[in-house]
Design a protein around this motif. Sequence first.
Motif, PDB file in Angstrom:
ATOM      1  N   VAL A   1       0.859  -1.184   0.000  1.00 34.47           N
ATOM      2  CA  VAL A   1       0.000   0.000   0.000  1.00 34.47           C
ATOM      3  C   VAL A   1       0.892   1.230   0.000  1.00 34.47           C
ATOM      4  O   VAL A   1       1.867   1.304   0.756  1.00 34.47           O
ATOM      5  CB  VAL A   1      -0.916   0.007   1.242  1.00 34.47           C
ATOM      6  CG1 VAL A   1      -1.738   1.274   1.323  1.00 34.47           C
ATOM      7  CG2 VAL A   1      -1.811  -1.224   1.257  1.00 34.47           C
ATOM      8  N   ASP A   2       0.567   2.197  -0.838  1.00 36.89           N
ATOM      9  CA  ASP A   2       1.318   3.444  -0.908  1.00 36.89           C
ATOM     10  C   ASP A   2       1.143   4.214   0.407  1.00 36.89           C
ATOM     11  O   ASP A   2       0.009   4.546   0.777  1.00 36.89           O
ATOM     12  CB  ASP A   2       0.802   4.266  -2.088  1.00 36.89           C
ATOM     13  CG  ASP A   2       1.429   5.640  -2.176  1.00 36.89           C
ATOM     14  OD1 ASP A   2       2.583   5.814  -1.724  1.00 36.89           O
ATOM     15  OD2 ASP A   2       0.761   6.559  -2.702  1.00 36.89           O
TER      16      ASP A   2
ATOM     17  N   LEU B   1      -0.913   7.425   0.126  1.00 37.75           N
ATOM     18  CA  LEU B   1      -2.342   7.154  -0.020  1.00 37.75           C
ATOM     19  C   LEU B   1      -2.932   6.692   1.309  1.00 37.75           C
ATOM     20  O   LEU B   1      -4.052   7.074   1.669  1.00 37.75           O
ATOM     21  CB  LEU B   1      -2.586   6.104  -1.107  1.00 37.75           C
ATOM     22  CG  LEU B   1      -4.045   5.724  -1.361  1.00 37.75           C
ATOM     23  CD1 LEU B   1      -4.873   6.954  -1.754  1.00 37.75           C
ATOM     24  CD2 LEU B   1      -4.131   4.647  -2.430  1.00 37.75           C
ATOM     25  N   TYR B   2      -2.168   5.899   2.056  1.00 32.33           N
ATOM     26  CA  TYR B   2      -2.611   5.464   3.383  1.00 32.33           C
ATOM     27  C   TYR B   2      -2.933   6.674   4.256  1.00 32.33           C
ATOM     28  O   TYR B   2      -3.987   6.759   4.874  1.00 32.33           O
ATOM     29  CB  TYR B   2      -1.535   4.589   4.036  1.00 32.33           C
ATOM     30  CG  TYR B   2      -1.796   4.294   5.490  1.00 32.33           C
ATOM     31  CD1 TYR B   2      -2.678   3.288   5.873  1.00 32.33           C
ATOM     32  CD2 TYR B   2      -1.176   5.041   6.498  1.00 32.33           C
ATOM     33  CE1 TYR B   2      -2.929   3.023   7.205  1.00 32.33           C
ATOM     34  CE2 TYR B   2      -1.427   4.785   7.836  1.00 32.33           C
ATOM     35  CZ  TYR B   2      -2.299   3.774   8.178  1.00 32.33           C
ATOM     36  OH  TYR B   2      -2.557   3.533   9.507  1.00 32.33           O
TER      37      TYR B   2
ATOM     38  N   GLU C   1      -3.648   9.691   3.349  1.00 34.02           N
ATOM     39  CA  GLU C   1      -4.820  10.389   2.816  1.00 34.02           C
ATOM     40  C   GLU C   1      -6.112   9.672   3.221  1.00 34.02           C
ATOM     41  O   GLU C   1      -7.076  10.303   3.663  1.00 34.02           O
ATOM     42  CB  GLU C   1      -4.735  10.483   1.292  1.00 34.02           C
ATOM     43  CG  GLU C   1      -5.926  11.153   0.653  1.00 34.02           C
ATOM     44  CD  GLU C   1      -5.861  11.165  -0.865  1.00 34.02           C
ATOM     45  OE1 GLU C   1      -6.933  11.332  -1.487  1.00 34.02           O
ATOM     46  OE2 GLU C   1      -4.769  10.991  -1.437  1.00 34.02           O
ATOM     47  N   VAL C   2      -6.129   8.374   3.086  1.00 35.49           N
ATOM     48  CA  VAL C   2      -7.332   7.599   3.383  1.00 35.49           C
ATOM     49  C   VAL C   2      -7.669   7.635   4.871  1.00 35.49           C
ATOM     50  O   VAL C   2      -8.801   7.934   5.257  1.00 35.49           O
ATOM     51  CB  VAL C   2      -7.189   6.149   2.875  1.00 35.49           C
ATOM     52  CG1 VAL C   2      -8.308   5.259   3.405  1.00 35.49           C
ATOM     53  CG2 VAL C   2      -7.184   6.133   1.346  1.00 35.49           C
TER      54      VAL C   2
ATOM     55  N   GLU D   1      -8.702  15.376   7.371  1.00 33.87           N
ATOM     56  CA  GLU D   1      -7.964  15.632   6.128  1.00 33.87           C
ATOM     57  C   GLU D   1      -6.756  16.540   6.355  1.00 33.87           C
ATOM     58  O   GLU D   1      -6.471  17.455   5.577  1.00 33.87           O
ATOM     59  CB  GLU D   1      -8.871  16.200   5.038  1.00 33.87           C
ATOM     60  CG  GLU D   1      -9.870  15.204   4.521  1.00 33.87           C
ATOM     61  CD  GLU D   1     -10.640  15.716   3.313  1.00 33.87           C
ATOM     62  OE1 GLU D   1     -10.959  16.923   3.260  1.00 33.87           O
ATOM     63  OE2 GLU D   1     -10.909  14.890   2.420  1.00 33.87           O
TER      64      GLU D   1
END
Length: 166
Positions: free
Chosen positions: A7-8, A11-12, A14-15, A159
């Motif tokens: 998993v990037d 991106l982790y 961000e999610v 966020e």
Amino acid sequence: MSSEPLVDPALYREVVGRFATGVAVVTTVAGGTDHAMTVNAFTSVSLEPLLVLFCVEKIARFHEFVLAGGQWAVSVLTDDMRDASNWFATRGRALDGQLEAWPHTRGPVTGAAILASAVAALECRTYAVHDAGDHSIVVGEVLSLDVPDPRGKPLIFYEGTYRSLA
């Protein structure tokens, strides 16, 4: 076998950053010195016994002191305490006088600082510590509770930025 993560990590972040959290400051006293750290990984765990947890990065100097102290307090921040959140998240800040700008009282059980304008406050004794990669999960048995500012609204982190409840 590849050492590439499945998993990037960007991106982790961000999610998981899309999960709104409250913001709190955890405090302890070790060797007569106050120690404090901003956390957003804090949650209730159990009603029997009364347990909560927070997560602390192992390389943070707070890690050593909260584990050694064995007792700590949590101040859940109000939406007007962004400066406090940023201050107690600052790595390497001087320990002497670090609480001077923030009105506080001493918890009656632990002696740890409780921020006077917090929306909620808890005093805890370490119940268990669990290894979790680069962090430790510190589980605490709740020893006392307070609502310093019953009209306050919680500070929210979502966020990668602070938010308030409407």
